[in-house]
Design an enzyme around this catalytic site. Structure first.
Site, PDB file in Angstrom:
ATOM      1  N   CYS A 277     -33.371   3.235  53.962  1.00 50.07           N
ATOM      2  CA  CYS A 277     -32.891   3.553  52.610  1.00 50.07           C
ATOM      3  C   CYS A 277     -31.698   4.493  52.578  1.00 50.07           C
ATOM      4  O   CYS A 277     -31.150   4.748  51.509  1.00 50.07           O
ATOM      5  CB  CYS A 277     -34.041   4.126  51.795  1.00 50.07           C
ATOM      6  SG  CYS A 277     -35.467   3.032  51.826  1.00 50.07           S
TER       7      CYS A 277
ATOM      8  N   HIS B 182     -32.508  11.353  45.233  1.00 47.95           N
ATOM      9  CA  HIS B 182     -33.024  10.128  45.845  1.00 47.95           C
ATOM     10  C   HIS B 182     -34.129   9.615  44.910  1.00 47.95           C
ATOM     11  O   HIS B 182     -34.156   8.447  44.575  1.00 47.95           O
ATOM     12  CB  HIS B 182     -33.530  10.392  47.260  1.00 47.95           C
ATOM     13  CG  HIS B 182     -33.968   9.158  47.981  1.00 47.95           C
ATOM     14  ND1 HIS B 182     -33.147   8.080  48.136  1.00 47.95           N
ATOM     15  CD2 HIS B 182     -35.148   8.825  48.566  1.00 47.95           C
ATOM     16  CE1 HIS B 182     -33.807   7.124  48.789  1.00 47.95           C
ATOM     17  NE2 HIS B 182     -35.025   7.547  49.051  1.00 47.95           N
TER      18      HIS B 182
ATOM     19  N   HIS C 214     -34.996   0.884  43.300  1.00 44.02           N
ATOM     20  CA  HIS C 214     -34.531   1.375  44.590  1.00 44.02           C
ATOM     21  C   HIS C 214     -33.836   0.215  45.305  1.00 44.02           C
ATOM     22  O   HIS C 214     -34.476  -0.733  45.732  1.00 44.02           O
ATOM     23  CB  HIS C 214     -35.728   1.885  45.398  1.00 44.02           C
ATOM     24  CG  HIS C 214     -35.341   2.592  46.656  1.00 44.02           C
ATOM     25  ND1 HIS C 214     -34.047   2.613  47.145  1.00 44.02           N
ATOM     26  CD2 HIS C 214     -36.081   3.318  47.537  1.00 44.02           C
ATOM     27  CE1 HIS C 214     -34.018   3.312  48.258  1.00 44.02           C
ATOM     28  NE2 HIS C 214     -35.236   3.751  48.524  1.00 44.02           N
TER      29      HIS C 214
END
Lengths: 397, 319
Positions: A159, A292, A327
């Protein structure tokens, strides 16, 4: 003073818009892209909300003049990279053009479809069904399509992938090795990642609530984001006007667990500190933090505690735009880099949608409604599997 | 040619043994990992992860270092075996009742993350994946990191694993040979001998006690072998051409395509080949072998490699 790294243009495609201006309008209007996926084929589409780009492959392919059979990640990547490069694409290129991209599973959508048939018949399919499986193959396809013949590389660190590709471009320009770079990344939704995250039990069955005490997990999204970066020399040669600066970057490893962040957010703290150091900034200089903020139990705890350590109880305005885009995995660092630039240019803090209740373990209280204010420096965090922690800082010119 | 100006302080590699009889492919000759990886952890690790961790640890111990400041890895295919395990179950079980282990271990940065965990390195950690230039991308990332942190030491390496599926598919597109390779025979098969392996290095900007110096690196993408040959020729010429005190190392066993591209260079008397087969990151293993067995009376070594349309030229100087 080190050589500046100028951001000259941006390109983006996510569930909230297929280019920069549309994305900005969605952020300002508070329009989330999370819902039922139309194009991904999976058992879970009925019960798990996703943030899918509202565009079938053939439309993406036609829009960026790529063959329609290519992996969706290549199409998303090219769509966004092309937007960032468009103003300069017709000009003669006096510098080698570098392409620093990122993704996590390459052409996995094609591989899934192909592999089902391969199990029945070892000669199933054609090479085009599997030769784009590699992460690097996606990057090469787009580099060739856009005529980028300089340094080509793909970061693949789960990620945090595209935060690392942007960081590498920044380092290369600062070191004087590169003058013009497209930097960012892409990831398309596919069964592999959807099922993978589902087995981890961290997918929210409702639209996610990052940093909320009652958060239930993350929503997966897809997309691509790119920054066109230039050295001062290239900026002059092209006669380009910079939008903002890439001023700081930090990468650290939590060295704690393969998937989980350490509860005290050690890697997160180290990455943010390193980014502040490269930018030569004190924590109080940060005007906005793009978190995040995945919405998982573990991430928001570690990230929040790390922010308490660095910023104390009075953290700068912060929000997770994953409540808009889901995400986007390997694309998220770059997608949020584009949002950070928009925030600086438009003087606004995008809201952390759906936030209701303060987490008791730390002091981070995200911004819940669009706020207009002067934004000088944005810190953007990207954390991932394998202990990967990266932070970037974007600054007004 | 870019001059990374990096010093190699130690090198370690896990590769297949040179074949002594006809073979279709080569598996890496792995050590027992005793003293390198605890047995409990070893059982759970895929081949790429254990080869990477094993070589990384060996590399540190050869240099007498406990840890490094940063870890940078290159891999073209990543953790193929775990990727396939999860993919297969997902399809067979129609997306039901899956377990996360293989998925978790399938990400490209699993080896670099596991190394960080094992040696307690909380510094910079990155994984690059660029087909036949994955190791070269990792090396360039190392060079950029060290330009910011000139006093640091970086553990940099690259590797790939071969699986039955990747072998079959790469044979189908002509990357790997479907004919057996006959060691000792002067026969050039149409494609390369499939193999796997890793190479790791401890790198810094400090010349002290170094084994070798990386003085040049040029990577390019070229579909045509004769154009690649011309480009190699130009690169060698620009660095004063091949000298008697040079060694030329070609990172693959012979195959038609690379034979054409390397023809010019191979006519040089001091040309050697690595005998461990071919994979996209084999340059790392080749370089590790070179610096650990630096030939006497040689001042420089050229390393030429290719994978598909990706070509690399390395210039190494002995210290």
């Amino acid at each position: 003073m080190s050589a500046p790294v100028f951001i000259v243009n941006t390109g983006i495609i996510t569930a909230i818009g297929s280019h920069t201006e549309a994305s900005k309008q969605s952020l300002l209007a508070g329009t989330s892209g999370i819902g039922k996926a139309q194009y991904l084929s999976s058992y879970w589409v009925e019960s798990i909300p996703l943030a899918e780009v509202a565009c079938p492959n053939f439309e993406l392919a036609d829009a960026c003049r790529m063959p329609r059979h290519l992996p969706r990640t290549a199409l998303l990547s090219c769509h966004a990279a092309q937007e960032a490069w468009a103003p300069f694409s017709k000009q003669p290129a006096p510098f080698p053009l570098a392409f620093f991209s990122a993704n996590t599973v390459g052409g996995m959508d094609k591989t899934e479809a192909f592999y089902a048939g391969l199990r029945q018949n070892p000669l199933h399919g054609t090479p085009a069904d599997f030769i784009y499986h590699e992460c690097g193959a996606i990057t090469r396809l787009v580099a060739r399509r856009l005529g980028f013949d300089g340094w080509v590389s793909t970061a693949s660190t789960a990620c945090s992938s595209s935060a690392n590709s942007i960081m590498q471009a920044g380092q290369a320009i600062r070191a004087g090795l590169v003058d013009v770079a497209l930097a960012g990344g892409a990831d398309a939704l596919c069964q592999f990642t959807l099922n993978g995250f589902n087995t981890l039990g961290i997918l929210d069955r409702q639209p996610c609530q990052p940093f909320d005490a009652g958060r239930r997990g993350l929503n997966l999204g897809e997309g691509a984001g790119y920054l066109l970066l230039m050295s001062e020399r290239a900026l002059r040669t092209y006669g380009a006007t910079p939008l903002a600066l890439l001023s700081g970057w930090g990468n650290a490893n939590d060295a704690y667990h393969q998937t989980a962040s350490s509860p005290e957010g050690t890697g997160n703290t180290l990455a943010m500190k390193a980014a502040l150091d490269t930018a030569s900034l004190q924590p109080e200089a940060i005007s906005y933090i793009n978190l995040h903020g995945t919405g998982t139990e573990n991430n928001d705890l570690a990230e929040g505690r790390a922010m308490d350590l660095i910023f104390g109880p009075q953290a700068p305005p912060a929000s997770s735009t994953k409540a808009f885009t889901g995400h986007t995995l390997g694309a998220s660092g770059a997608v949020e880099a584009v949002f950070s630039v928009l925030s600086i240019l438009g003087g606004f803090v995008p809201p952390n949608l759906r936030w209701k209740q303060q987490m008791p373990e730390h002091h981070v209280a995200p911004v819940t409604h669009l706020e207009h204010r002067e934004i000088r420096h944005v810190l953007s965090n990207s954390f991932g599997f394998g202990g990967a922690c990266s932070s970037l800082i974007f600054s007004a010119c | 040619m870019l001059n990374p100006g990096l010093y190699i302080h130690s090198a370690s590699t896990i590769v297949p043994a040179a074949p002594t009889e006809p073979v279709f492919c080569l598996s890496a000759q792995e050590p027992s990992y005793e003293g390198l990886i605890p047995p409990m952890q070893l059982r759970r690790m895929s081949k790429l992860v254990r080869m990477s961790l094993g070589a990384a640890r060996d590399c540190l111990s050869r240099a007498g270092a406990a840890t490094a400041d940063a870890i940078i890895m290159g891999t073209a295919f990543g953790c193929l075996a775990d990727t396939e395990v999860f993919l297969k179950k997902m399809l067979e079980q129609e997306e039901q009742m899956l377990t996360p282990t293989a998925f978790i271990q399938s990400t490209h940065n699993t080896p670099a993350g596991q190394i960080a965990l094992a040696i307690g390195c909380q510094g910079y950690n990155n994984t690059l994946s660029q087909q036949g230039q994955s190791f070269e991308s990792a090396l360039l990332a190392t060079s950029l990191y060290l330009s910011e942190h000139p006093d640091h030491q970086v553990l940099c390496g690259a590797g790939d694993e071969l699986t039955p599926t990747s072998l079959a598919l790469l044979q189908r597109i002509g990357m790997y040979s479907t004919e057996p390779y006959h060691p000792g025979k002067h026969h050039v098969p149409p494609a390369a001998l499939a193999a796997e392996g890793v190479g790791f290095f401890l790198l810094s900007k400090n010349a002290e006690a170094a084994l070798a110096r990386i003085s040049g690196l040029e990577s390019f993408h070229e579909a045509q072998a004769d154009k690649a040959a011309a480009r190699f020729h130009k690169i060698l010429e620009a660095c004063g051409g091949l000298r008697n005190t040079d060694l030329l190392l070609v990172g693959t066993l012979p195959d038609e395509r690379s034979e054409r591209a390397y023809a010019d260079a191979l006519s040089f008397g001091n040309a050697f080949r690595m005998q461990s087969g071919t994979w996209p990151t084999d340059t790392a293993a080749c370089l590790a072998k070179l610096v650990n067995h630096w030939p006497e009376h040689k001042e420089r070594a050229w390393l030429l490699s290719h994978w598909g349309s990706d070509w690399n030229a390395w210039l190494i100087e002995g210290c």
